[in-house]
Scaffold this motif. Structure first.
Motif: not given
Length: 96
Positions: A50-55, A83-96
């Motif tokens: 969760d810290r890495l996703v927040a970064d 890329c993989s979907r992760s615990t990214a915040p709901a406001r995003s569609s995902g992360w590279w």
């Protein structure tokens, strides 16, 4: 945003980044916390997912970007990078 895994650095994306840029993507590869010349917070807790996703979310927000595209693609020398979907915040569609 191209994120590396353990034990790599942002340098790992050197061959893929020009390909993505040529396809019209704005692309960058930051070193994740504790790697390369990045900061090195103390303690294992500082490296939780969760810290890495927040970064990553903070970097994305600072970039001024308004859209992210999660994707899995074969890039570079035929190695699967993605890329993989992760615990990214709901406001995003995902992360590279």
């Amino acid at each position: 945003m191209c994120l590396h895994g353990f034990p790599e650095l942002n340098y790992s994306w050197r061959e893929q980044m020009p390909l993505l840029a040529a396809k019209g993507y704005r692309v960058w590869a930051p070193n994740q916390r504790g790697y390369g010349a990045s900061s090195r917070p103390g303690g294992v807790d500082a490296y939780r997912a969760d810290r890495l996703v927040a970064d990553a979310a903070a970097l994305f927000d600072a970039s001024g970007g308004d859209e992210a595209h999660p994707d899995r693609a074969r890039l570079g020398r035929g190695r699967s990078r993605g890329c993989s979907r992760s615990t990214a915040p709901a406001r995003s569609s995902g992360w590279w």
